[in-house]
Design an enzyme around this catalytic site. Structure first.
Site, PDB file in Angstrom:
ATOM      1  N   GLU A 115       0.861  -1.193   0.000  1.00 15.02           N
ATOM      2  CA  GLU A 115       0.000   0.000   0.000  1.00 15.02           C
ATOM      3  C   GLU A 115       0.894   1.239   0.000  1.00 15.02           C
ATOM      4  O   GLU A 115       2.115   1.132   0.141  1.00 15.02           O
ATOM      5  CB  GLU A 115      -0.923  -0.008   1.222  1.00 15.02           C
ATOM      6  CG  GLU A 115      -1.999  -1.087   1.152  1.00 15.02           C
ATOM      7  CD  GLU A 115      -2.898  -1.146   2.373  1.00 15.02           C
ATOM      8  OE1 GLU A 115      -2.602  -0.476   3.381  1.00 15.02           O
ATOM      9  OE2 GLU A 115      -3.897  -1.879   2.318  1.00 15.02           O
ATOM     10  N   HIS A 229      -8.674   9.773   3.567  1.00 18.10           N
ATOM     11  CA  HIS A 229      -8.314   8.677   2.651  1.00 18.10           C
ATOM     12  C   HIS A 229      -8.555   9.179   1.233  1.00 18.10           C
ATOM     13  O   HIS A 229      -9.611   9.753   0.947  1.00 18.10           O
ATOM     14  CB  HIS A 229      -9.168   7.441   2.940  1.00 18.10           C
ATOM     15  CG  HIS A 229      -8.603   6.195   2.324  1.00 18.10           C
ATOM     16  ND1 HIS A 229      -8.573   5.995   0.971  1.00 18.10           N
ATOM     17  CD2 HIS A 229      -8.038   5.101   2.885  1.00 18.10           C
ATOM     18  CE1 HIS A 229      -8.006   4.815   0.722  1.00 18.10           C
ATOM     19  NE2 HIS A 229      -7.670   4.253   1.873  1.00 18.10           N
ATOM     20  N   ARG A 277      -0.477   8.833   1.965  1.00 25.91           N
ATOM     21  CA  ARG A 277      -1.859   9.283   1.808  1.00 25.91           C
ATOM     22  C   ARG A 277      -2.073  10.789   1.794  1.00 25.91           C
ATOM     23  O   ARG A 277      -2.903  11.306   1.068  1.00 25.91           O
ATOM     24  CB  ARG A 277      -2.674   8.738   2.966  1.00 25.91           C
ATOM     25  CG  ARG A 277      -3.518   7.644   2.550  1.00 25.91           C
ATOM     26  CD  ARG A 277      -4.223   7.077   3.724  1.00 25.91           C
ATOM     27  NE  ARG A 277      -4.219   5.643   3.516  1.00 25.91           N
ATOM     28  CZ  ARG A 277      -4.691   4.781   4.365  1.00 25.91           C
ATOM     29  NH1 ARG A 277      -5.185   5.184   5.499  1.00 25.91           N
ATOM     30  NH2 ARG A 277      -4.664   3.508   4.086  1.00 25.91           N
ATOM     31  N   HIS A 338     -10.931   9.884   7.392  1.00 25.66           N
ATOM     32  CA  HIS A 338     -10.762   8.436   7.576  1.00 25.66           C
ATOM     33  C   HIS A 338     -10.217   8.063   8.950  1.00 25.66           C
ATOM     34  O   HIS A 338     -10.637   7.071   9.536  1.00 25.66           O
ATOM     35  CB  HIS A 338      -9.815   7.957   6.473  1.00 25.66           C
ATOM     36  CG  HIS A 338      -9.562   6.492   6.447  1.00 25.66           C
ATOM     37  ND1 HIS A 338     -10.560   5.569   6.191  1.00 25.66           N
ATOM     38  CD2 HIS A 338      -8.418   5.761   6.637  1.00 25.66           C
ATOM     39  CE1 HIS A 338     -10.041   4.348   6.212  1.00 25.66           C
ATOM     40  NE2 HIS A 338      -8.751   4.436   6.496  1.00 25.66           N
ATOM     41  N   ARG A 373      -0.324   8.841   9.281  1.00 20.81           N
ATOM     42  CA  ARG A 373      -0.218   7.389   9.488  1.00 20.81           C
ATOM     43  C   ARG A 373       0.070   6.661   8.186  1.00 20.81           C
ATOM     44  O   ARG A 373      -0.559   6.917   7.155  1.00 20.81           O
ATOM     45  CB  ARG A 373      -1.528   6.858  10.068  1.00 20.81           C
ATOM     46  CG  ARG A 373      -1.583   5.350  10.171  1.00 20.81           C
ATOM     47  CD  ARG A 373      -2.826   4.884  10.856  1.00 20.81           C
ATOM     48  NE  ARG A 373      -4.016   5.095  10.085  1.00 20.81           N
ATOM     49  CZ  ARG A 373      -4.552   4.207   9.245  1.00 20.81           C
ATOM     50  NH1 ARG A 373      -3.965   3.030   9.065  1.00 20.81           N
ATOM     51  NH2 ARG A 373      -5.658   4.473   8.596  1.00 20.81           N
TER      52      ARG A 373
HETATM   53  P1  FAD Z   1     -13.210   0.646  16.639  1.00 20.69           P
HETATM   54  O1  FAD Z   1     -12.950  -0.583  15.872  1.00 20.69           O
HETATM   55  O2  FAD Z   1     -13.756   1.800  15.911  1.00 20.69           O
HETATM   56  O3  FAD Z   1     -14.211   0.286  17.828  1.00 20.69           O
HETATM   57  C1  FAD Z   1     -14.696   1.292  18.681  1.00 20.69           C
HETATM   58  C2  FAD Z   1     -15.683   0.660  19.634  1.00 20.69           C
HETATM   59  O4  FAD Z   1     -16.004   1.599  20.659  1.00 20.69           O
HETATM   60  C3  FAD Z   1     -17.008   0.257  19.025  1.00 20.69           C
HETATM   61  O5  FAD Z   1     -17.375  -0.984  19.554  1.00 20.69           O
HETATM   62  C4  FAD Z   1     -17.987   1.328  19.503  1.00 20.69           C
HETATM   63  O6  FAD Z   1     -19.320   0.902  19.609  1.00 20.69           O
HETATM   64  C5  FAD Z   1     -17.403   1.608  20.871  1.00 20.69           C
HETATM   65  N1  FAD Z   1     -17.778   2.909  21.421  1.00 20.69           N
HETATM   66  C6  FAD Z   1     -17.499   4.142  20.941  1.00 20.69           C
HETATM   67  N2  FAD Z   1     -17.988   5.085  21.750  1.00 20.69           N
HETATM   68  C7  FAD Z   1     -18.585   4.443  22.778  1.00 20.69           C
HETATM   69  C8  FAD Z   1     -19.297   4.853  23.935  1.00 20.69           C
HETATM   70  N3  FAD Z   1     -19.495   6.140  24.212  1.00 20.69           N
HETATM   71  N4  FAD Z   1     -19.795   3.916  24.771  1.00 20.69           N
HETATM   72  C9  FAD Z   1     -19.642   2.605  24.511  1.00 20.69           C
HETATM   73  N5  FAD Z   1     -18.972   2.151  23.423  1.00 20.69           N
HETATM   74  C10 FAD Z   1     -18.457   3.054  22.574  1.00 20.69           C
HETATM   75  N6  FAD Z   1      -6.638   0.368   9.520  1.00 20.69           N
HETATM   76  C11 FAD Z   1      -5.698  -0.519   9.155  1.00 20.69           C
HETATM   77  O7  FAD Z   1      -4.673  -0.641   9.827  1.00 20.69           O
HETATM   78  N7  FAD Z   1      -5.876  -1.287   8.053  1.00 20.69           N
HETATM   79  C12 FAD Z   1      -6.983  -1.208   7.272  1.00 20.69           C
HETATM   80  O8  FAD Z   1      -7.125  -1.938   6.299  1.00 20.69           O
HETATM   81  C13 FAD Z   1      -7.986  -0.262   7.620  1.00 20.69           C
HETATM   82  N8  FAD Z   1      -9.086  -0.107   6.861  1.00 20.69           N
HETATM   83  C14 FAD Z   1     -10.076   0.742   7.289  1.00 20.69           C
HETATM   84  C15 FAD Z   1     -11.248   0.840   6.547  1.00 20.69           C
HETATM   85  C16 FAD Z   1     -12.282   1.642   6.988  1.00 20.69           C
HETATM   86  C17 FAD Z   1     -13.551   1.755   6.182  1.00 20.69           C
HETATM   87  C18 FAD Z   1     -12.143   2.370   8.198  1.00 20.69           C
HETATM   88  C19 FAD Z   1     -13.257   3.230   8.701  1.00 20.69           C
HETATM   89  C20 FAD Z   1     -10.954   2.299   8.920  1.00 20.69           C
HETATM   90  C21 FAD Z   1      -9.921   1.493   8.474  1.00 20.69           C
HETATM   91  N9  FAD Z   1      -8.729   1.392   9.189  1.00 20.69           N
HETATM   92  C22 FAD Z   1      -7.770   0.496   8.790  1.00 20.69           C
HETATM   93  C23 FAD Z   1      -8.588   2.036  10.485  1.00 20.69           C
HETATM   94  C24 FAD Z   1      -8.870   0.990  11.570  1.00 20.69           C
HETATM   95  O9  FAD Z   1      -9.924   0.160  11.151  1.00 20.69           O
HETATM   96  C25 FAD Z   1      -9.256   1.616  12.900  1.00 20.69           C
HETATM   97  O10 FAD Z   1      -8.335   2.607  13.248  1.00 20.69           O
HETATM   98  C26 FAD Z   1      -9.259   0.544  13.987  1.00 20.69           C
HETATM   99  O11 FAD Z   1     -10.114  -0.517  13.611  1.00 20.69           O
HETATM  100  C27 FAD Z   1      -9.712   1.144  15.298  1.00 20.69           C
HETATM  101  O12 FAD Z   1      -9.957   0.106  16.208  1.00 20.69           O
HETATM  102  P2  FAD Z   1     -10.483   0.464  17.652  1.00 20.69           P
HETATM  103  O13 FAD Z   1     -10.600  -0.821  18.380  1.00 20.69           O
HETATM  104  O14 FAD Z   1      -9.646   1.524  18.230  1.00 20.69           O
HETATM  105  O15 FAD Z   1     -11.917   1.138  17.414  1.00 20.69           O
HETATM  106  C1  SIN Z   2      -7.318   0.794   3.026  1.00 18.85           C
HETATM  107  O1  SIN Z   2      -7.631  -0.371   2.839  1.00 18.85           O
HETATM  108  O2  SIN Z   2      -6.978   1.582   2.143  1.00 18.85           O
HETATM  109  C2  SIN Z   2      -7.359   1.313   4.424  1.00 18.85           C
HETATM  110  C3  SIN Z   2      -6.075   1.017   5.038  1.00 18.85           C
HETATM  111  C4  SIN Z   2      -5.854   1.867   6.246  1.00 18.85           C
HETATM  112  O3  SIN Z   2      -6.658   2.716   6.611  1.00 18.85           O
HETATM  113  O4  SIN Z   2      -4.783   1.682   6.816  1.00 18.85           O
END
Ligand code: FAD
Ligand code: SIN
Length: 520
Positions: A115, A229, A277, A338, A373
């Protein structure tokens, strides 16, 4: 409710932490919608980790440093890169079905993708639904643990902090406010992409954890570094979010073109379409302004059709539903908010500046991403620092007393949902128009004024109305908008994801984090 460990969030960070600490005490996990609702579930590209013989920790670190544009924190970065392969292998042992290919001697290895900004193939993925594979596997593991209770539709409203010690949280459950008293608490609430009008993030991503920590006096860093993104689908949205076209599509040979079919990325960076990015998103923004257009194209029609369908089944099917057969026609794309590189400041063990409160995942600032990032380093960061926090929390849990929390009532008049919706819309539009990919002093000042005014209105509602899920999110979005704008105004230079036309260059004077807190 009382517990040893309280985990707020069921994405990769919350679930990883839960699996690691549940051997050491009772865990309550809360999540504000259903348990799979998270950014994690939508991750497409994959997790960056060193597995290839031609790759090394040194290369992964140096690629991250280049993307981070002078602001990466090197110690946590080294930890993240070095711990990555072990933890990714552990995910596979837990049952995550990462894509693999056969080697010459009939063994299997990960099908490593590439990527933007990566000099080597190091993206471990499960075709284009990596996040869903990880989320469902971790959830089923967590669900099988006897001393873990998961509460869905349970929204944390505020942390309970006494003498700088976190003793739990108030949650909205149904229409009641309940206290949950905990010995140790993890914020794993994800990012804040919903503060922008156009975002790839699902509806839960409203910056709740960052806003709660800020209100409680925790230190917040680098909120100006919002990653846009480069390639989200232009046109219809899905569940009110822009559908992401993974960077892995460019990794497989996808080419960006203007509407008249011309390539342009070679003018902006030697890595062309695979530049970091921030550069690609700004280049698209510039091209769109030049031709007064709404979108550019991402073209993969020159690639093998069967390969596209096999490698990117979600993207193929979803674009087809949205009216584009990506094997036949280029995909119209635009940048969208993003990811946030800043967040609740943590140390190497995930500890925040509030005792007893940890943060991991996108809501946390570890410093590994610096000013921008590198793709696929987010799932990795979440995984590694959730484990670091779990290790520290497990060691401490035996020595901590639980503190009782007083009950409070949820009183007040019913708030009109239309009013809440309108305020949310105004915040998101303001941020998109004035604190977006390209900023200026004047735009930031306008945003500051508008956000201050909106925040005043939100606070009045919060004080007089019955607390609801949407009111909590509105309050947090207003706080996040204020934090991003405040940090953007403080940084009088352009670096990584923060670009201000009044200070188009980097300045050594600002080679440091932007730090904000309510504490005096
Ligand atoms: P999240 O997975 O967002 O989970 C947050 C949790 O907190 C959820 O369960 C939510 O309900 C809960 N929550 C929030 N507020 C509250 C509240 N007030 N009370 C109770 N619960 C709450 N990163 C990569 O490294 N590789 C990728 O390929 C990639 N692709 C992506 C594609 C998309 C479409 C998106 C949106 C992001 C992508 N990212 C990627 C970024 C990555 O997915 C996120 O940064 C990562 O998953 C965050 O994980 P997390 O556990 O911190 O939060
Ligand atoms: C993507 O698949 O382009 C998202 C990857 C990322 O947010 O790191």
């Amino acid at each position: 409710m009382t517990t040893d460990f309280l985990v707020i969030g069921t994405g990769i960070a919350g679930l990883t932490f839960t699996l690691k600490v549940c051997k050491f005490g009772k865990v309550i996990v809360i999540t504000k919608k259903s348990d799979v609702d998270s950014s994690t579930n939508y991750a497409q590209g994959g997790i960056a980790a060193v597995f290839d013989k031609r790759d090394s920790f040194k290369f992964h670190i140096s690629d991250t440093l280049v993307a981070g544009d002078g602001l990466c924190n090197e110690k946590p970065l080294q930890t993240m890169v070095e711990e990555g392969p072990r933890l990714v292998s552990e995910l596979m042992e837990l049952g995550v079905d990462f894509s693999r290919v056969k080697t010459e001697n009939n063994k299997e290895r990960f099908d490593l993708a590439i990527e933007g900004g990566h000099s080597k193939r190091r993206i471990v993925h499960a075709r284009d639904f990596t996040g869903r594979e990880i989320e469902t596997t971790l959830l089923s593991r967590v669900r099988s643990k006897k001393n873990v209770q998961v509460y869905e539709d349970c929204t944390a409203c505020d942390l309970v902090v006494e003498n700088n010690r976190c003793c739990g949280v108030y949650v909205l459950l149904g229409n009641r406010i309940e206290p949950i008293a905990s010995k140790l608490t993890l914020l794993a609430t994800g990012g804040c992409g919903r503060v922008y009008l156009h975002t790839t993030n699902p509806s839960i991503v409203t910056g709740d954890g960052i806003a709660m920590a800020y209100r409680a006096g925790g230190e917040i860093r680098n909120m100006e570094f919002i990653q846009f993104h480069p390639t989200s689908f232009y046109g219809k949205e899905i569940d009110d979010r822009k559908f992401l076209i993974s960077e892995a599509v460019r990794g497989e040979g996808g080419v960006l073109r203007t509407k008249d079919g011309k390539t342009f990325m070679e003018k902006y960076h030697p890595l062309g379409c695979l530049a970091p990015r921030d550069i690609v998103a700004r280049a698209i923004d510039t091209e769109l302004k030049k031709m007064e257009g709404n979108y550019v194209y991402l073209d993969i029609t020159h690639l093998d059709k069967e390969r596209i369908k096999q490698r990117f089944p979600t993207i193929y099917e979803t674009c087809l539903d949205l009216g584009v057969d990506i094997t036949e026609r280029p995909i119209p794309v635009v940048p969208a908010a993003h990811y946030v590189c800043g967040g609740v400041a943590t140390d190497l063990d995930g500890r925040t500046t509030i005792e007893g409160l940890y943060a991991a995942g996108e809501c946390a600032y570890t410093g590994v991403h610096g000013a921008n990032r590198l793709a696929s380093n987010s799932l990795l960061e979440s995984l590694v620092f959730a484990e670091q926090a779990a290790r520290d929390a497990s060691k401490k849990i035996g020595k901590i007393e639980r503190i009782k929390i007083a009950k409070i009532k949820n009183e007040g008049r019913k708030c009109d949902e239309e009013v809440i919706g309108q305020l949310v819309k105004e915040i998101r539009e303001t941020m998109w128009d004035y604190v977006g990919i390209v900023r200026s002093n004047q735009r930031l000042k306008v945003a500051q004024r508008k956000i201050k005014d909106l925040k005043g209105k939100v606070e009045k509602l919060y004080e007089s109305c019955e607390i609801t899920h949407s009111l909590i999110e509105l309050q947090n979005l207003a706080t996040i908008a204020e934090l991003i704008t405040m940090c953007a105004i403080k940084r009088k230079e352009s670096r990584g994801l923060h670009y201000n036309t009044d200070y188009p260059k980097k300045s050594n004077r600002f080679k440091k984090d932007t730090v904000v807190t309510t504490k005096v």
